[in-house]
Design a protein around this motif. Structure first.
Motif, PDB file in Angstrom:
ATOM      1  N   VAL A   1     -40.615  25.733  -7.186  1.00  0.00           N
ATOM      2  CA  VAL A   1     -41.741  25.923  -6.267  1.00  0.00           C
ATOM      3  C   VAL A   1     -41.248  26.129  -4.836  1.00  0.00           C
ATOM      4  O   VAL A   1     -41.791  26.955  -4.094  1.00  0.00           O
ATOM      5  CB  VAL A   1     -42.695  24.701  -6.333  1.00  0.00           C
ATOM      6  CG1 VAL A   1     -43.754  24.791  -5.244  1.00  0.00           C
ATOM      7  CG2 VAL A   1     -43.365  24.635  -7.701  1.00  0.00           C
ATOM      8  N   ASN A   2     -40.208  25.389  -4.454  1.00  0.00           N
ATOM      9  CA  ASN A   2     -39.665  25.492  -3.090  1.00  0.00           C
ATOM     10  C   ASN A   2     -38.137  25.423  -3.131  1.00  0.00           C
ATOM     11  O   ASN A   2     -37.546  24.361  -2.902  1.00  0.00           O
ATOM     12  CB  ASN A   2     -40.220  24.369  -2.211  1.00  0.00           C
ATOM     13  CG  ASN A   2     -39.691  24.456  -0.784  1.00  0.00           C
ATOM     14  OD1 ASN A   2     -39.274  25.511  -0.320  1.00  0.00           O
ATOM     15  ND2 ASN A   2     -39.691  23.335  -0.080  1.00  0.00           N
ATOM     16  N   PRO A   3     -37.462  26.553  -3.414  1.00  0.00           N
ATOM     17  CA  PRO A   3     -35.993  26.561  -3.524  1.00  0.00           C
ATOM     18  C   PRO A   3     -35.292  26.099  -2.250  1.00  0.00           C
ATOM     19  O   PRO A   3     -34.206  25.513  -2.311  1.00  0.00           O
ATOM     20  CB  PRO A   3     -35.674  28.038  -3.816  1.00  0.00           C
ATOM     21  CG  PRO A   3     -36.931  28.589  -4.407  1.00  0.00           C
ATOM     22  CD  PRO A   3     -38.044  27.874  -3.703  1.00  0.00           C
ATOM     23  N   GLY A   4     -35.902  26.330  -1.098  1.00  0.00           N
ATOM     24  CA  GLY A   4     -35.283  25.959   0.167  1.00  0.00           C
ATOM     25  C   GLY A   4     -35.213  24.467   0.397  1.00  0.00           C
ATOM     26  O   GLY A   4     -34.512  24.007   1.313  1.00  0.00           O
ATOM     27  N   ALA A   5     -35.884  23.678  -0.457  1.00  0.00           N
ATOM     28  CA  ALA A   5     -35.893  22.223  -0.277  1.00  0.00           C
ATOM     29  C   ALA A   5     -34.514  21.599  -0.456  1.00  0.00           C
ATOM     30  O   ALA A   5     -34.270  20.498   0.027  1.00  0.00           O
ATOM     31  CB  ALA A   5     -36.877  21.575  -1.249  1.00  0.00           C
TER      32      ALA A   5
END
Length: 237
Positions: free
Chosen positions: A122-126
């Motif tokens: 959902v949020n790879p940058g996390a």
């Protein structure tokens, strides 16, 4: 599994502190606090449950200013429940009062690999997000391993579990092993200094070598040939 030593053990109990009135009025929060996952799963599949989920997905709760995805990760909700929460792309990028994302909380509260993979999708940058101590989720994992009193070289299943988590976190973002915390220590340095199992350290070293090779290839592929424009490298044109 033990929580990170830098995270107060009381935090789980205080997750919804200060929002008792909200819990009385919101079925989702009440069921989350009691970890009634089957009941919550069935409720979220109803129109009323989805209406409530949409409403509370825009709010924050308790002392640590959690959103609903934070709370579900905190209390180790199963993937089937988490998938029914709306606005996950937004929720997964938000931080709580400690500047931790849902991915941080998944690691600190021993979530399943399936949920961690879902939150990362959902949020790879996390994987690069840092909390108020400058820790990425991978650095939080290093703290978890260091604090875990059940880990030793013969604890094969537990070591494999931690190794799988490391591989998952660095799979798409190998450079995360080199991200430094507020004290200037990278994840691979924390793993070595904290006495992580050799298998875990090796997985981080493999990722670090991959980063080094990638950077070396980038440098070696840089072209400094010139065309008709004097003193300007062609790759800048």
């Amino acid at each position: 599994m033990a929580l990170s030593q830098s995270v107060p053990s009381v935090r789980r109990d205080e997750a919804t502190n200060g929002c008792s009135e909200s819990i009385k009025n919101d079925m989702i929060l009440a069921l989350t606090g009691k970890k009634k996952w089957e009941t919550l799963f069935l409720y979220l599949r109803t129109p009323k449950g989805q209406e409530e989920a949409g409403r509370i997905s825009k709010r924050r709760f308790g002392k640590f200013k959690l959103n609903i995805l934070h709370a579900l990760c905190w209390f180790s909700a199963p993937l089937e429940v988490i998938e029914l929460i709306p606005r996950q792309d937004v929720l997964a990028s938000e931080k709580d009062a400690c500047h931790q994302t849902a991915l941080h909380l998944c690691i600190l509260h021993s979530q399943s690999i399936e949920v961690i993979r879902h939150v990362m999708d959902v949020n790879p940058g996390a994987v690069f997000a840092k909390d108020d101590e400058g820790r990425t989720p991978l650095l939080c994992l290093c703290a978890q391993i260091e604090a875990d009193e059940n880990i030793f070289e013969g604890a094969t299943a537990l070591i494999n579990h931690y190794d799988d988590l490391v591989k998952l976190l660095v799979e798409k973002r190998p450079s995360s092993v080199l991200e430094e915390d507020g004290e200037g220590m990278s994840a691979i340095e924390r793993a070595i200094c904290g006495g992580s199992p050799r298998k875990v350290i090796k997985s981080m070293q493999t990722a670090a070598v991959e980063v080094g090779r990638s950077r070396q290839q980038t440098l070696s592929c840089a072209s400094f040939s010139y065309d008709d424009s004097p003193n300007v490298p062609s790759y800048l044109l």
